[in-house]
Write a protein that holds these residues in place. Structure first.
Motif, PDB file in Angstrom:
ATOM      1  N   TYR A  15      12.155   9.966   8.398  1.00 43.36           N
ATOM      2  CA  TYR A  15      11.509   9.983   7.117  1.00 43.36           C
ATOM      3  C   TYR A  15      10.359  11.026   7.239  1.00 43.36           C
ATOM      4  O   TYR A  15       9.506  10.827   8.045  1.00 43.36           O
ATOM      5  N   THR A  46      17.496   1.549   7.954  1.00 45.53           N
ATOM      6  CA  THR A  46      17.877   2.592   7.810  1.00 45.53           C
ATOM      7  C   THR A  46      19.485   2.933   8.029  1.00 45.53           C
ATOM      8  O   THR A  46      19.988   3.426   7.157  1.00 45.53           O
TER       9      THR A  46
ATOM     10  N   GLU B 241       0.953   2.740  -3.395  1.00 51.51           N
ATOM     11  CA  GLU B 241       1.908   3.040  -2.440  1.00 51.51           C
ATOM     12  C   GLU B 241       2.852   1.862  -2.678  1.00 51.51           C
ATOM     13  O   GLU B 241       3.937   2.319  -2.468  1.00 51.51           O
ATOM     14  N   ARG B 242       2.712   0.649  -2.634  1.00 53.11           N
ATOM     15  CA  ARG B 242       3.298  -0.458  -2.593  1.00 53.11           C
ATOM     16  C   ARG B 242       4.390  -0.318  -3.692  1.00 53.11           C
ATOM     17  O   ARG B 242       5.577  -0.699  -3.724  1.00 53.11           O
ATOM     18  N   MET B 244       5.450   2.274  -5.397  1.00 55.18           N
ATOM     19  CA  MET B 244       6.176   3.413  -5.374  1.00 55.18           C
ATOM     20  C   MET B 244       7.492   2.851  -4.350  1.00 55.18           C
ATOM     21  O   MET B 244       8.538   3.121  -4.736  1.00 55.18           O
ATOM     22  N   LYS B 245       7.028   2.279  -3.492  1.00 54.54           N
ATOM     23  CA  LYS B 245       8.043   1.831  -2.453  1.00 54.54           C
ATOM     24  C   LYS B 245       9.078   0.790  -3.134  1.00 54.54           C
ATOM     25  O   LYS B 245      10.251   1.069  -2.932  1.00 54.54           O
ATOM     26  N   MET B 246       8.498   0.024  -3.889  1.00 51.78           N
ATOM     27  CA  MET B 246       9.251  -1.159  -4.621  1.00 51.78           C
ATOM     28  C   MET B 246      10.091  -0.433  -5.322  1.00 51.78           C
ATOM     29  O   MET B 246      11.314  -0.877  -5.566  1.00 51.78           O
ATOM     30  N   GLU B 248      11.114   2.467  -5.351  1.00 54.50           N
ATOM     31  CA  GLU B 248      12.386   3.116  -4.574  1.00 54.50           C
ATOM     32  C   GLU B 248      13.303   2.131  -4.364  1.00 54.50           C
ATOM     33  O   GLU B 248      14.576   2.340  -4.452  1.00 54.50           O
ATOM     34  N   ASP B 249      12.988   0.834  -3.813  1.00 57.02           N
ATOM     35  CA  ASP B 249      13.882   0.135  -3.291  1.00 57.02           C
ATOM     36  C   ASP B 249      14.717  -0.582  -4.529  1.00 57.02           C
ATOM     37  O   ASP B 249      15.640  -0.859  -4.081  1.00 57.02           O
TER      38      ASP B 249
END
Lengths: 270, 293
Positions: A15, A46, B241-242, B244-246, B248-249
């Protein structure tokens, strides 16, 4: 003769400048039940994402069903074949449940893969019956309890009837009854030549449901790959990779130090 | 394990109470926003009641209400407004929608629109016949009849349109609303994006509450306003940030189940006679209003 499902040769993934996996070699054959064991941050999730073609190796080669898994390959006809054969149950069910109702959630996968509508309805109905989800049919998934969400997440993957099931920490946050239910389901599916690759640090699951363990260390490398019983008996290896730990333990008036993990019986300290 | 000495000492007995402090603005705002949003979006109970609108197919319900909303937007005379107002009241009564539920959902937009249209009352924005005059220095500013009429019409129009949408939301389960939208010629991706925005806002809101609770469990004073603002800004960055991560997931979870950019769904069952009657009635009102206009 068993079919080869995956072959990984020198696979690494980072990453940005943070490495998540280093130089992984792995061969997975049809019908195997494999535990990916490792401490937090060792690269288990991952590895599952790589195996599901959601991310691609930064180095090395990954083959699935004999074909390279690359971004280019997974944009053509191979994609539908690949998705039909591989299902991924995510660690966090809230991420996986994005449809308005439980019914929509279960039908999402097969519909995207162009299965006939009647077949989709039959599969959804059968699975709802099998998993006791009929009463939740029209409920929005976010109103369900954690155990119910996990069931729906698993059912939403099973409706595609994949040959390979990738599961990320499947027992995390489950109450004992739902854990037993999950164990029984996996055990039942194993009888039909399904391949399981389960990332976990729940050693009871590893012991009961897998025949092989792939152990990742905190440097993101595979340090052991072998028979479940052999690896779980290797206490030094498990301690070194932060899978088990030793701490003082009280038994009545006696306090002594022993490790927590499978095959770590008290008698070895007596 | 060797514990440091200070960790072995217990906290002395409680000191006498020295007054209770008001909760900080972050706590109050977060809790109130969260509870208001939950209340406004929780329509499962009213949507589950037996009533007229609840019996229609979600597609017909959405389309019929859309006809009435557009009719409200184009009408400019009293007869039109009164007719639609009567229809709203009748539909609310026949659909077992309580007055509290309706008022609670309409009031915020009523107040907001009221504030927005206030300047339109004044002669400097809408010149005309003064009904009230105020002298500011040598300058004369007044509230005009025309201004009052313009502001009043806008306020009534917006309130009625919001009432109609509230009526739709209160008589339609969330799942049915999105299913209904999918059955209409609305792009599937838009419906899914709408649903996800709706769905994940609650998860982020819960996270925001937890973050605030975690902070409160470790603080005994509100501290300086500047520090609180700094903490608040850092949490906003954390949530970006959270989120964006969510996102993406979720995108990965969709791809993993075969999503390739176009969402494929099942065709819905056909509408019934009563649905067509409802659509006929609402479109009739729409065309009459259009004729009056």
């Amino acid at each position: 003769m068993t079919r080869e499902i995956y072959r990984l040769e020198g696979v690494s993934y980072s990453y940005g400048r943070y490495p998540a996996l280093r130089d992984v070699d792995l061969v997975v054959e049809e019908g195997e039940s494999i535990a990916i064991l490792g401490a937090n941050g060792s690269g288990k999730s991952t590895l599952l994402k790589l195996l599901d073609g959601l991310i691609f190796p930064t180095e090395g080669t990954l083959l699935a069903f004999g074909r390279p898994v690359t971004e280019e390959n997974l944009s053509g006809g191979f994609l539908a074949e690949f998705r039909k054969r591989i299902g991924f149950v995510f660690h966090e069910p809230d991420v996986q449940l994005f449809c308005p109702t439980v019914f929509d959630e279960l039908s999402f996968g097969p519909l995207q893969l162009d299965l006939p509508v009647e077949e989709v309805k039959k599969r959804v109905s059968d699975l709802m019956g099998m998993l006791g989800l009929h009463s939740l049919r029209d409920r929005p998934p976010y109103t369900l309890s954690s155990g119910e969400k996990k069931k729906v997440a698993l059912a939403s993957v099973l409706t595609v009837n994949p040959d390979v099931l990738l599961m990320d920490e499947p027992t995390n946050g489950l109450d004992p009854r739902t854990q037993v239910w999950l164990f029984e389901l996996i055990e039942a599916l194993r009888g039909f030549n399904k391949t399981f690759i389960i990332a976990t640090h729940d050693l009871s699951l590893v012991e009961d449901l897998t025949d092989r363990v792939v152990l990742l260390d905190e440097a993101h490398r595979v340090v052991a790959d072998g028979d479940t019983v052999d690896i779980l008996r290797d206490k030094d290896l498990l301690l070194r990779t932060n899978i088990i730990h030793e701490h003082p333990h009280r038994h009545g008036d006696v306090v002594h130090i022993h490790s927590h993990g499978p095959y770590a019986g008290h008698d070895e300290h007596e | 394990m060797n514990l440091p000495e200070w960790l072995k000492v217990s906290v002395p007995a409680l000191t006498p109470e020295r007054g209770v402090k008001e909760p900080g603005f972050i706590k109050k705002n977060l809790e109130e926003i969260a509870s208001l949003m939950r209340w406004m979006m929780d329509t499962e109970e009213s949507a589950g009641r037996r009533g007229l609108l609840q019996t229609f197919d979600p597609r017909a319900r959405i389309l019929g209400i859309l006809f009435l909303v557009v009719a409200t937007a184009v009408t400019g005379n009293t007869i039109g407004f009164v007719s639609i107002m009567i229809i709203i009241l009748l539909l609310s009564y026949l659909s077992s929608v309580g007055i509290t539920d309706m008022v609670g959902r309409v009031l915020p937009s009523f107040v907001f629109t009221g504030v927005m249209v206030l300047p339109a009352l004044l002669s400097i924005v809408t010149p005309g016949t003064h009904i009230l005059t105020i002298m500011i220095g040598t300058k004369e500013i007044g509230i005009t009849y025309e201004g009052l009429r313009t502001a009043g019409t806008l306020l009534v129009r917006v309130t009625m349109m919001v009432s109609l949408v509230a009526l739709l939301l209160l008589t339609t389960r969330q799942a049915d609303l999105f299913t209904g939208l999918r059955g209409l010629p609305v792009p599937a991706f838009l419906v899914t994006a709408l649903f996800m925005a709706f769905r994940y806002i609650f998860i982020l809101l819960r996270m925001a509450e937890d973050v605030n609770l975690a902070r409160r469990s470790r603080t005994i004073d509100h501290g300086l306003l500047r520090d609180t603002q700094g903490w608040f800004a850092s949490r906003i960055a954390f949530f970006v940030e959270r989120s964006m991560k969510m996102a993406e997931d979720i995108s990965m979870a969709m791809c993993s189940r075969g999503f390739t950019g176009e969402i494929k769904g099942m065709d819905m069952d056909g509408m019934k006679r009563r649905d067509y009657l409802w659509l006929g009635g609402t479109s009739f009102v729409f065309f009459i209003i259009l004729g009056l206009y």
